[in-house]
Every structure is written in structure tokens, then in C-alpha cells.
Motif scaffolding. Sequence first.
Motif, PDB file in Angstrom:
ATOM      1  N   SER A 205       4.631  49.559  38.215  1.00 60.99           N
ATOM      2  CA  SER A 205       5.756  48.717  37.772  1.00 60.99           C
ATOM      3  C   SER A 205       5.471  47.234  38.015  1.00 60.99           C
ATOM      4  CB  SER A 205       7.048  49.136  38.461  1.00 60.99           C
ATOM      5  OG  SER A 205       6.954  48.938  39.850  1.00 60.99           O
ATOM      6  N   ILE A 206       4.810  46.915  39.128  1.00 63.93           N
ATOM      7  CA  ILE A 206       4.464  45.513  39.405  1.00 63.93           C
ATOM      8  C   ILE A 206       3.427  45.028  38.392  1.00 63.93           C
ATOM      9  CG2 ILE A 206       3.330  43.977  41.056  1.00 63.93           C
ATOM     10  CD1 ILE A 206       4.667  45.623  43.279  1.00 63.93           C
TER      11      ILE A 206
ATOM     12  N   TYR B 200       6.493  34.639  42.269  1.00 66.17           N
ATOM     13  CA  TYR B 200       6.886  34.612  40.863  1.00 66.17           C
ATOM     14  C   TYR B 200       6.386  33.313  40.251  1.00 66.17           C
ATOM     15  CZ  TYR B 200       9.966  34.652  36.780  1.00 66.17           C
ATOM     16  OH  TYR B 200      10.450  34.631  35.506  1.00 66.17           O
TER      17      TYR B 200
ATOM     18  N   GLU C 112       4.081  41.618  31.403  1.00 67.22           N
ATOM     19  CA  GLU C 112       5.216  41.102  30.625  1.00 67.22           C
ATOM     20  C   GLU C 112       5.311  39.582  30.734  1.00 67.22           C
ATOM     21  OE1 GLU C 112      10.016  41.405  31.000  1.00 67.22           O
ATOM     22  OE2 GLU C 112       8.897  43.283  31.215  1.00 67.22           O
ATOM     23  N   TRP C 113       4.993  39.046  31.919  1.00 68.84           N
ATOM     24  CA  TRP C 113       5.064  37.594  32.119  1.00 68.84           C
ATOM     25  C   TRP C 113       3.897  36.863  31.458  1.00 68.84           C
ATOM     26  CZ3 TRP C 113       5.796  38.067  38.101  1.00 68.84           C
ATOM     27  CH2 TRP C 113       7.122  38.399  38.383  1.00 68.84           C
TER      28      TRP C 113
ATOM     29  N   GLN D 117       5.111  44.347  35.167  1.00 65.04           N
ATOM     30  CA  GLN D 117       5.892  43.104  35.207  1.00 65.04           C
ATOM     31  C   GLN D 117       4.996  41.892  34.967  1.00 65.04           C
ATOM     32  OE1 GLN D 117       9.460  42.622  35.747  1.00 65.04           O
ATOM     33  NE2 GLN D 117       8.692  40.766  34.817  1.00 65.04           N
ATOM     34  N   TRP D 118       3.827  41.867  35.594  1.00 60.88           N
ATOM     35  CA  TRP D 118       2.908  40.749  35.397  1.00 60.88           C
ATOM     36  C   TRP D 118       2.396  40.702  33.968  1.00 60.88           C
ATOM     37  CZ3 TRP D 118       1.126  36.578  38.242  1.00 60.88           C
ATOM     38  CH2 TRP D 118       1.730  36.438  39.493  1.00 60.88           C
TER      39      TRP D 118
END
Length: 190
Positions: free
Chosen positions: A124-125, A40, A131-132, A128-129
Amino acid sequence: MAAEGGERSQVSATMAERLERMRAGQLAALPTVAEIRMAYPLAGGGATLRLMTAEGSTAERHMIPLTERGAAGRENDPAGIYLDTITDGANTEGLKIAAGWHLMRLGFNYARGAAWTPYTGSASIEAQWEEWAPMLPEGHRWPHTVRVAITATAEHLAYIDRAYGPAPELPDLPAGVSAHPSSPRSWQIC
């Protein structure tokens, strides 16, 4: 199994048969893929090298931190122990060099013609990235995970053959002393 007369017969494998089954299991469980996975990013963005079988399973002993100093007394790649020297939160050439050093030490090498390539994993992974992305400093971008095909070195395969192969020739033992293998790489002296 019950034999005639109510007696039980028991089939037991010889040590050579057990060693051959263990050898086959070791060869079947050899990793075929190496993966560099970034942690993360807002928690430090460290990186871990994982060795996986073709089915995707990973053994604990095949998870190596690339960006952390190892335990006291453990040998480390000199170029791979400081986060800031080999990565800025992204998969850099420094990480790949450090991973290659660890692969060699474990008895593996890149498969012929293989190169590190981005690995997306699940949708989904990847989401997520994405989104970050706006929250991350410059350089903390895709790919967060890269993979390469690997093969065991000839030396590593020879080690497995020695560990699970036939017992070596023993010198003459003193009268009353015997030796037999009790498990791979272990002998019982009586």
C-alpha cells in the motif's frame, strides 16, 4: 507464596541481579537496522533517521530529523541541517552521510559489508508513492525509504557494561558514610 504457619516468604533480587537483568534488556533492545524515511514530498520532503530493533520497534529517542535544524543549543551535523543542501526530496548521498554522522554519535556503525538498500515496506505504501509520482518535481522518486544493518560500537557496549555491571571500587569513605548503587548510573550516599 504462603509458607507453613501462614507466613509469607518473599524473594527479592539483589542489586547485582537486577542490574544484570537490566543489562540483558539493554543489549536485547539495541537497534540493528537504521532507516532513512522521506516525509510526504508535497509537504516539504524532509527526512528522518530511525533506529529499529530486529522486530521493527523504534524508540522515540531513536528518531532523528536529518533535514531540520535542531533545537537551540543542540549539536547538529553541519552538512545535515538544510534540506536543500542534502536532498532534493529523494534519498541522496548527502542524506546517507548525515545519517552516518548521527549513527556514530549514538554509538553505532554499519554492519560489516552492509550498504544502504531500498526498502519497500508494504504494497500500500509503494502504491501511494506510485500515485504521487506524476505530481512530484523531478528528483522526488523512489526509493523513499532505505535501510542498512547496524551494530553497536565497542565503546557503546563498554558503556552498557559499565552502567549495568558491577559497582566500581570506592575510595575509603569517612566514618558513618556509606554508598550503594540505587539504580544504573546512580548512587545513594548515606
